[in-house]
Design a protein around this motif. Structure first.
Motif, PDB file in Angstrom:
ATOM      1  N   ASN A 380       0.843  -1.193   0.000  1.00  0.00           N
ATOM      2  CA  ASN A 380       0.000   0.000   0.000  1.00  0.00           C
ATOM      3  C   ASN A 380       0.885   1.253   0.000  1.00  0.00           C
ATOM      4  N   ALA A 381       0.246   2.386  -0.023  1.00  0.00           N
ATOM      5  CA  ALA A 381       0.969   3.652  -0.184  1.00  0.00           C
ATOM      6  C   ALA A 381       1.642   4.120   1.094  1.00  0.00           C
ATOM      7  N   HIS A 382       1.590   3.296   2.156  1.00  0.00           N
ATOM      8  CA  HIS A 382       2.179   3.722   3.423  1.00  0.00           C
ATOM      9  C   HIS A 382       3.140   2.697   4.027  1.00  0.00           C
ATOM     10  N   ASN A 383       3.101   1.459   3.572  1.00  0.00           N
ATOM     11  CA  ASN A 383       4.105   0.516   4.081  1.00  0.00           C
ATOM     12  C   ASN A 383       5.263   0.333   3.101  1.00  0.00           C
ATOM     13  N   GLN A 387      10.142   6.205  -2.210  1.00  0.00           N
ATOM     14  CA  GLN A 387      10.178   7.582  -2.710  1.00  0.00           C
ATOM     15  C   GLN A 387       9.033   8.402  -2.113  1.00  0.00           C
ATOM     16  N   GLY A 388       8.692   8.083  -0.879  1.00  0.00           N
ATOM     17  CA  GLY A 388       7.627   8.798  -0.196  1.00  0.00           C
ATOM     18  C   GLY A 388       6.334   8.018  -0.197  1.00  0.00           C
ATOM     19  N   GLY A 389       5.363   8.484   0.596  1.00  0.00           N
ATOM     20  CA  GLY A 389       4.103   7.776   0.743  1.00  0.00           C
ATOM     21  C   GLY A 389       2.903   8.632   0.402  1.00  0.00           C
ATOM     22  N   GLY A 390       1.734   8.034   0.518  1.00  0.00           N
ATOM     23  CA  GLY A 390       0.499   8.750   0.256  1.00  0.00           C
ATOM     24  C   GLY A 390       0.197   8.848  -1.228  1.00  0.00           C
ATOM     25  N   ASP A 391      -0.678   9.786  -1.564  1.00  0.00           N
ATOM     26  CA  ASP A 391      -1.125   9.997  -2.941  1.00  0.00           C
ATOM     27  C   ASP A 391      -0.292  11.113  -3.563  1.00  0.00           C
ATOM     28  N   PRO A 392       0.414  10.857  -4.665  1.00  0.00           N
ATOM     29  CA  PRO A 392       1.240  11.917  -5.246  1.00  0.00           C
ATOM     30  C   PRO A 392       0.439  13.111  -5.747  1.00  0.00           C
ATOM     31  N   HIS A 396       2.963  14.930  -0.864  1.00  0.00           N
ATOM     32  CA  HIS A 396       4.350  15.165  -1.262  1.00  0.00           C
ATOM     33  C   HIS A 396       5.058  13.913  -1.746  1.00  0.00           C
ATOM     34  N   ARG A 397       4.320  12.850  -2.057  1.00  0.00           N
ATOM     35  CA  ARG A 397       4.971  11.664  -2.618  1.00  0.00           C
ATOM     36  C   ARG A 397       5.575  12.019  -3.977  1.00  0.00           C
TER      37      ARG A 397
END
Length: 460
Positions: A380-383, A387-392, A396-397
């Protein structure tokens, strides 16, 4: 009423009771405030941990999390209070849209080496989303495929020269291959003698970002030269002295208008052009690590040569396990609560990217190289946050992850299928106190040749 009994020169009972009441009230206020803030975070005992961070590098946060029995703790870095955290839950908190700003969250030396002042990374809210949309448009699938084709073409030319050499340093060679490809793709092709110089400048910016001292100074010095080049590109594109190909990144950045309807100042547009080019060149590290992983796990070679899904899984596992940038910082834009604790506006939080990607709570056999995990399980976008997490689109991904995967896929197709080579004796150790990390020998290859060609005898 007398405050002191004149016969004994002692406080009266009323004064003592009043003082006791005041003390209880003050204690109650303190307890209320403490309860409101939540239980205290574990704290590192050191007065300041800057020296330890530089000494331990990528391992700094993870070691203290294990020692303190917590995935979040307080410390001091560069004389300032900081909260360090790792893991999926911490990444979800850190990448909550609108909760953190990157302004004031990086040491000035790292900021000036990488994003620089006025860049998209320093914006928040609607201004950030609008500027970020420019970058997201530039990494659409058709554009990424075009960059991949340019990279392929440059690798093919380079491979012919490598076949005539006894040995090559893959990391250095790939950096120049990417520099040629991304500049041509962006609409700013480089003259034959210019590519090596630009590659050296981009490499110095990246290499100096995690350093203190001469390595950082060199990166800043060479960045100044690169910025002058980028400013000329923007100014010439706007004036018509240079034709920016229609739809090219150079045209898009040079003529981009912010929310106020005005074009970016030339200096800021130049910074944003570099913020597209420089992170792309930084994929040279991932490719060097991919070559190292392939050397250590040769059983994957045949599968990678014929299976695109396997190449993607292999690339993702390289990104998960091997060190890229160690951590990212943010400052709270507003007070917030997390896990029963309240954090003040301006709190400096540092998220451990390296440790989160290896967190055993998220990854089975977290320290083992297992590309097959990406064939069966979807991160997932947090584990998974190399190059960063979350939704680009909203946070700030890094928007350049499709570029990273495209270039790694093409490089692995060459390394596993279209080329043959030997890996001579060398120092392949990876020092985790060096940020950003790279194999000590930078991945030396010998006897490079097309697939199917016989190995050459070593020179006498």
């Amino acid at each position: 009423m007398a405050l002191v009994d004149p016969r004994s020169a002692r406080p009266t009972r009323a004064v003592l009771l009043g003082a006791a009441a005041a003390g209880l009230a003050a204690g109650g206020v303190a307890l209320w405030r403490r309860a409101r803030r939540g239980p205290p975070l574990p704290r590192e005992r050191s007065l300041d941990s800057t020296a330890a961070l530089l000494r331990e590098g990528y391992l700094f946060i993870g070691r203290r999390c294990r020692t303190l029995g917590s995935d979040v703790f307080r410390t001091r870095l560069m004389g300032r209070p900081a909260i360090c955290a790792q893991g999926e839950a911490a990444a979800r908190m850190f990448y909550e849209p609108g909760l953190f700003t990157r302004r004031g969250a990086l040491p000035p030396t790292a900021l000036l080496s990488l994003q620089d002042l006025g860049s998209v990374n320093q914006l928040d809210g609607a201004a950030h989303r609008w500027r970020k949309a420019l970058f997201l448009d530039l990494v659409g699938s058709d554009r990424v495929a075009a960059l991949g084709a340019a990279f392929d073409a440059e690798w093919r030319v380079a491979a012919e020269a490598w076949a005539r050499a006894h040995r090559i340093v893959l990391f250095d060679e790939v950096r120049e291959v990417i520099t040629r490809a991304v500049c041509a793709w962006a609409g700013a092709p480089l003259a034959p003698g210019e590519a090596r110089r630009r590659a050296r400048e981009f490499g110095a910016m990246i290499d100096g970002a995690g350093a203190v001292g001469p390595r950082n100074w060199r990166g800043l010095l060479l960045r100044a030269r690169t910025e002058r080049w980028a400013r000329r590109l923007i100014a010439d594109a706007r004036s018509g002295r240079r034709r920016a190909p229609p739809g090219s990144p150079l045209e898009a950045v040079a003529f981009h208008r912010d929310l106020d309807g005005r074009r970016l100042p030339v200096a800021i547009a130049a910074v944003e052009l570099l913020n597209l080019l420089r992170p792309t060149v930084a994929v040279d590290r991932y490719i060097a690590f991919a070559a190292l992983a392939l050397h250590r796990h040769p059983g994957w070679r045949e599968r990678l040569a014929r299976d695109g899904a396997a190449r993607t899984a292999f690339a993702q596992e390289v990104r998960r396990l091997y060190p890229f940038f160690p951590a990212v910082g943010g400052r709270a834009l507003q007070p917030f609560a997390w896990r029963g604790r309240r954090f003040r506006r301006g709190t400096w939080v540092i998220l451990d990217l390296f440790g989160t990607n290896r967190d055993p709570k998220s990854w089975r056999e977290a320290e083992a190289f297992r590309p097959e995990r990406f064939l069966t399980d979807e991160p997932n976008a947090h584990n998974f946050i190399p190059q960063g997490g979350g939704d680009p689109a909203t946070g700030h991904r890094c928007p350049g992850e499709p570029i990273t995967l495209e270039l790694m896929d093409r490089a692995l197709a060459w390394l596993a299928g279209e080329m043959r080579y030997e890996v001579p004796a060398q120092d392949l150790s990876v020092r985790l106190d060096r940020m950003p990390a790279i194999p000590a020998s930078r991945m030396v290859l010998s006897g490079v040749r097309p697939a199917g060609a016989p190995a050459r005898a070593a020179p006498a």
